[in-house]
Enzyme design. Structure first.
Site, mmCIF file in Angstrom:
data_model
loop_
_atom_site.group_PDB
_atom_site.id
_atom_site.type_symbol
_atom_site.label_atom_id
_atom_site.label_comp_id
_atom_site.label_asym_id
_atom_site.label_seq_id
_atom_site.Cartn_x
_atom_site.Cartn_y
_atom_site.Cartn_z
ATOM 1 N N LYS A 80 -0.995 -7.968 -4.494
ATOM 2 C CA LYS A 80 -1.926 -6.829 -4.395
ATOM 3 C C LYS A 80 -1.130 -5.536 -4.288
ATOM 4 O O LYS A 80 -0.229 -5.417 -3.450
ATOM 5 C CB LYS A 80 -2.838 -6.982 -3.170
ATOM 6 C CG LYS A 80 -3.770 -5.796 -3.016
ATOM 7 C CD LYS A 80 -4.631 -5.911 -1.768
ATOM 8 C CE LYS A 80 -5.224 -4.551 -1.430
ATOM 9 N NZ LYS A 80 -5.772 -4.480 -0.093
ATOM 10 N N HIS A 112 0.848 -1.197 0.000
ATOM 11 C CA HIS A 112 0.000 0.000 0.000
ATOM 12 C C HIS A 112 0.874 1.234 0.000
ATOM 13 O O HIS A 112 1.873 1.276 0.708
ATOM 14 C CB HIS A 112 -0.881 0.052 1.258
ATOM 15 C CG HIS A 112 -1.823 -1.095 1.355
ATOM 16 N ND1 HIS A 112 -1.593 -2.190 2.153
ATOM 17 C CD2 HIS A 112 -3.004 -1.333 0.750
ATOM 18 C CE1 HIS A 112 -2.585 -3.044 2.024
ATOM 19 N NE2 HIS A 112 -3.458 -2.556 1.180
ATOM 20 N N ASP A 161 -24.196 20.639 -28.144
ATOM 21 C CA ASP A 161 -25.029 21.555 -27.351
ATOM 22 C C ASP A 161 -25.940 22.342 -28.293
ATOM 23 O O ASP A 161 -27.121 22.551 -28.012
ATOM 24 C CB ASP A 161 -24.161 22.551 -26.564
ATOM 25 C CG ASP A 161 -23.576 21.919 -25.307
ATOM 26 O OD1 ASP A 161 -24.131 20.909 -24.844
ATOM 27 O OD2 ASP A 161 -22.560 22.441 -24.798
ATOM 28 N N ASN A 187 -26.358 40.107 -20.814
ATOM 29 C CA ASN A 187 -25.430 39.451 -19.884
ATOM 30 C C ASN A 187 -25.045 40.402 -18.759
ATOM 31 O O ASN A 187 -25.069 41.626 -18.914
ATOM 32 C CB ASN A 187 -24.174 38.996 -20.636
ATOM 33 C CG ASN A 187 -23.332 38.025 -19.823
ATOM 34 O OD1 ASN A 187 -23.891 37.143 -19.155
ATOM 35 N ND2 ASN A 187 -22.019 38.167 -19.863
ATOM 36 N N GLN A 223 -24.732 12.814 -29.140
ATOM 37 C CA GLN A 223 -23.415 12.259 -28.796
ATOM 38 C C GLN A 223 -23.404 10.747 -28.993
ATOM 39 O O GLN A 223 -22.467 10.186 -29.556
ATOM 40 C CB GLN A 223 -23.090 12.547 -27.316
ATOM 41 C CG GLN A 223 -22.450 13.884 -27.116
ATOM 42 C CD GLN A 223 -22.003 14.122 -25.683
ATOM 43 O OE1 GLN A 223 -22.433 13.447 -24.747
ATOM 44 N NE2 GLN A 223 -21.145 15.089 -25.523
ATOM 45 N N LYS A 240 -13.796 22.719 -22.649
ATOM 46 C CA LYS A 240 -14.444 22.701 -23.965
ATOM 47 C C LYS A 240 -13.671 23.474 -25.045
ATOM 48 O O LYS A 240 -13.815 23.187 -26.218
ATOM 49 C CB LYS A 240 -15.862 23.278 -23.861
ATOM 50 C CG LYS A 240 -16.863 22.325 -23.228
ATOM 51 C CD LYS A 240 -18.264 22.924 -23.273
ATOM 52 C CE LYS A 240 -19.261 22.049 -22.574
ATOM 53 N NZ LYS A 240 -20.622 22.602 -22.630
HETATM 54 P P1 NAP Z 1 -20.108 29.799 -18.479
HETATM 55 O O1 NAP Z 1 -19.433 29.771 -19.794
HETATM 56 O O2 NAP Z 1 -19.277 29.892 -17.250
HETATM 57 O O3 NAP Z 1 -21.147 31.039 -18.467
HETATM 58 C C1 NAP Z 1 -21.858 31.358 -17.326
HETATM 59 C C2 NAP Z 1 -22.814 32.506 -17.623
HETATM 60 O O4 NAP Z 1 -23.596 32.733 -16.442
HETATM 61 C C3 NAP Z 1 -22.109 33.823 -17.942
HETATM 62 O O5 NAP Z 1 -22.860 34.526 -18.886
HETATM 63 C C4 NAP Z 1 -22.128 34.547 -16.584
HETATM 64 O O6 NAP Z 1 -22.114 35.953 -16.683
HETATM 65 C C5 NAP Z 1 -23.470 34.112 -16.052
HETATM 66 N N1 NAP Z 1 -23.557 34.234 -14.601
HETATM 67 C C6 NAP Z 1 -22.919 33.480 -13.686
HETATM 68 N N2 NAP Z 1 -23.255 33.885 -12.438
HETATM 69 C C7 NAP Z 1 -24.116 34.921 -12.586
HETATM 70 C C8 NAP Z 1 -24.817 35.747 -11.666
HETATM 71 N N3 NAP Z 1 -24.681 35.585 -10.347
HETATM 72 N N4 NAP Z 1 -25.642 36.691 -12.145
HETATM 73 C C9 NAP Z 1 -25.788 36.857 -13.483
HETATM 74 N N5 NAP Z 1 -25.138 36.106 -14.412
HETATM 75 C C10 NAP Z 1 -24.322 35.137 -13.962
HETATM 76 O O7 NAP Z 1 -21.034 28.509 -18.287
HETATM 77 P P2 NAP Z 1 -21.788 27.631 -19.403
HETATM 78 O O8 NAP Z 1 -20.942 26.469 -19.792
HETATM 79 O O9 NAP Z 1 -22.302 28.504 -20.457
HETATM 80 O O10 NAP Z 1 -22.988 27.021 -18.547
HETATM 81 C C11 NAP Z 1 -24.043 27.835 -18.126
HETATM 82 C C12 NAP Z 1 -25.273 27.017 -17.781
HETATM 83 O O11 NAP Z 1 -25.668 26.176 -18.844
HETATM 84 C C13 NAP Z 1 -25.102 26.117 -16.569
HETATM 85 O O12 NAP Z 1 -26.153 26.373 -15.687
HETATM 86 C C14 NAP Z 1 -25.207 24.700 -17.118
HETATM 87 O O13 NAP Z 1 -25.868 23.842 -16.208
HETATM 88 C C15 NAP Z 1 -26.064 24.914 -18.341
HETATM 89 N N6 NAP Z 1 -25.823 23.874 -19.355
HETATM 90 C C16 NAP Z 1 -26.843 23.018 -19.635
HETATM 91 C C17 NAP Z 1 -26.666 22.016 -20.570
HETATM 92 C C18 NAP Z 1 -27.792 21.074 -20.872
HETATM 93 O O14 NAP Z 1 -27.562 20.087 -21.567
HETATM 94 N N7 NAP Z 1 -28.973 21.346 -20.391
HETATM 95 C C19 NAP Z 1 -25.444 21.880 -21.256
HETATM 96 C C20 NAP Z 1 -24.408 22.784 -20.950
HETATM 97 C C21 NAP Z 1 -24.614 23.770 -19.989
HETATM 98 P P3 NAP Z 1 -20.713 36.771 -16.700
HETATM 99 O O15 NAP Z 1 -20.239 36.729 -18.120
HETATM 100 O O16 NAP Z 1 -21.100 38.125 -16.251
HETATM 101 O O17 NAP Z 1 -19.786 36.073 -15.749
#
Ligand code: NAP
Length: 473
Positions: free
Chosen positions: A137, A112, A316, A362, A457, A280
């Site tokens: 092991k 271990h 997406d 935004n 996917q 990503k």
């Molecule tokens: P990201 O690139 O980090 O973007 C986050 C976004 O949320 C930015 O526009 C950010 O604004 C905003 N934000 C964060 N906190 C905030 C607050 N307190 N008040 C106002 N705006 C806020 O993230 P992402 O990859 O796009 O993912 C975002 C969402 O998409 C997540 O909730 C995720 O669960 C969802 N999603 C869903 C799927 C699905 O299959 N359903 C797939 C992918 C993602 P700023 O630019 O001002 O920071």
């Protein structure tokens, strides 16, 4: 084989847990060092499955408090009572005697390392082999994902029965893959909270979700890479689809902290993988080809490995557009996207492609402006929402996501008589959707997008268009 370790503190409790474990395990390990005065006779006569008796000293992270003589006496007693296996640490002073005097009992000789996966694994392996152990092991700690490969390679080339695993969160994948490559067994917990070492997966998950008993040689490995990945339910979905379509494939979560470490050796092992935050964009530097849509969006969430050539896609966009089109036309509609991150970007390109009249709002207006500039659409701060005409509202911000489930990205007073799509899927119905529903809106949950993008996917991975009614999360 799945082996469940029993970490109860009394003989009776251990027997109770052994009975429970017998329903799931092929083998059971009783960690007798966890029991103050273990009654080995009672334990061994209660067994329903082959039993390993393990009594680890404190220097091996064990709990045995007695002297080394007392520990050895207990191990000898276990052999005399006909234990199927005993596990003896490589440093045990009486190791040779225990091996020499074994009769029906098989001796597992174990190494271990709770700090690292050392570079001299082969030497340690050979040292254990030379003791005459029935089974070697080796359990080491994974500090990086590639540590798993060292251990898996050892399993693959071993000409002796071997149990090998990486411990810790980054070592989880070895607990699934090592038995598929030939490790004699893998340790799995009876339930969460009853692990004997860090990183153990519940036996039920290993058996019923990963189906490790059903995977045959020549299997394909798929997975999700990201950090964190522990909350993602993709492995439940994909493994269930593999079962339903009778594919000899497995889908595993890879917690990738260091993309470079992952990219060095893992992609060639995988037939395909999904990518989540924060990789990503960066993953695009590791690919041979990128689909034009993914290139336009600037993010890849799916990679397919065809004969060693890695191609990146973005599902997406297709998943989200299909989801919206299931409820409404997009052409000529006033669409407002809240957020300007990765998801907003993917959906925004899709909306423009379908002829929607898009505005991006935004918190950080500069980001909305940049994206809107690429797409030649309108933009503004979130507060502009109340001034805008909106037919389709899409939330891509993380506002309202678990654990902050009480929040909404804009005032819901103005969310009336429109289609509202929240990309968040945890919770399935956010405050935004709940209020929108009350205000006569058609609502769409992020779960629908998740399902549609995962279906795409799956099609890219396997060539099969799955029936989304089969999806279970
Ligand atoms: P990201 O690139 O980090 O973007 C986050 C976004 O949320 C930015 O526009 C950010 O604004 C905003 N934000 C964060 N906190 C905030 C607050 N307190 N008040 C106002 N705006 C806020 O993230 P992402 O990859 O796009 O993912 C975002 C969402 O998409 C997540 O909730 C995720 O669960 C969802 N999603 C869903 C799927 C699905 O299959 N359903 C797939 C992918 C993602 P700023 O630019 O001002 O920071």
């Amino acid at each position: 084989m799945i082996c469940i370790p029993i970490v109860s503190e009394t003989t009776d409790k251990a027997i109770e847990d052994m009975n429970k474990a017998s329903k799931l395990a092929d083998l059971i390990e009783v960690r007798a060092d966890y029991i103050k005065s273990p009654d080995l006779k009672k334990i061994l006569s209660a067994r329903e499955k082959p039993l390993i008796i393990t009594i680890m000293p404190e220097q091996e992270n064990g709990k045995f408090k007695g002297t080394e003589q007392e520990r050895i006496a207990l191990l000898k007693q276990a052999m005399e009572l006909g234990a199927d296996y005993i596990d003896v640490n490589l440093g045990c002073t009486e190791l040779n005697n225990l091996i020499k005097n074994r009769e029906a009992t098989k001796v597992i000789v174990s190494y271990h390392n709770f700090e690292e996966t050392p570079s001299d694994l082969d030497e340690i392996y050979n040292k254990i082999k030379s003791t005459g152990a029935d089974i070697v092991k080796m359990a080491t700690f994974a500090n990086k994902l590639s540590d798993n490969l060292k251990v898996l390679n050892l399993v693959k080339k071993s000409d002796k029965k071997i149990i090998a695993i990486c411990m810790g969160q980054l070592g989880e994948i070895s607990r699934i893959l090592a038995p598929l490559y030939g490790s004699y067994l893998t340790f799995a917990s009876l339930e969460t909270g009853k692990e004997s070492a860090p990183g153990q997966i519940p036996a039920e998950t290993l058996k019923n979700i990963y189906r490790i008993h059903g995977i045959k040689p020549g299997f394909n490995i798929y997975g999700l890479i990201g950090n964190p990945v522990s909350k993602s339910k993709g492995y439940v979905l994909f493994n269930s689809l593999f079962r339903q379509y009778e594919l000899n494939s497995i889908y595993i979560n890879f917690q990738v902290v260091d993309l470079e470490d992952f990219a060095k050796s893992f992609p060639e092992m995988l037939s395909g993988f999904s990518i989540t935050m924060p990789h990503k964009q960066e993953i695009m530097n590791c690919l041979d080809e990128i689909d034009p849509n993914a290139k336009k969006i600037g993010a890849v969430n799916t990679v397919v490995n065809k004969g060693g050539k890695l191609t990146g896609y973005n599902t997406d966009m297709t998943g989200a557009i299909k989801t919206i089109q299931g409820k409404t036309e997009i052409h000529n509609k006033h669409v407002t996207i809240l957020g300007a991150g990765g998801t907003a970007r993917a959906i925004a390109f899709g909306i423009i492609e379908k002829g929607g009249r898009l505005t991006i709002l935004n918190r950080t207006v500069a980001k909305a402006e940049k994206l809107a500039g690429e797409l030649r659409c309108s933009f503004g701060p979130l507060s502009d929402f109340e001034k805008l005409r909106t037919d389709i509202l899409i939330n891509t911000t993380s506002v309202g996501m678990h654990p902050h489930t009480g929040e909404a990205p804009v005032s819901t007073d103005n969310v009336r008589n429109m289609v509202v799509f929240d990309t968040i899927y945890n919770p399935e119905k956010t405050v935004l959707l709940k209020e929108a529903e009350k205000n006569n809106c058609v609502i769409i949950s992020g779960i629908e997008m998740f399902i549609n993008q995962a279906a795409e996917q799956f099609r890219l991975f396997t060539g099969i268009q799955p029936d989304t009614r089969l999806f279970s999360l």
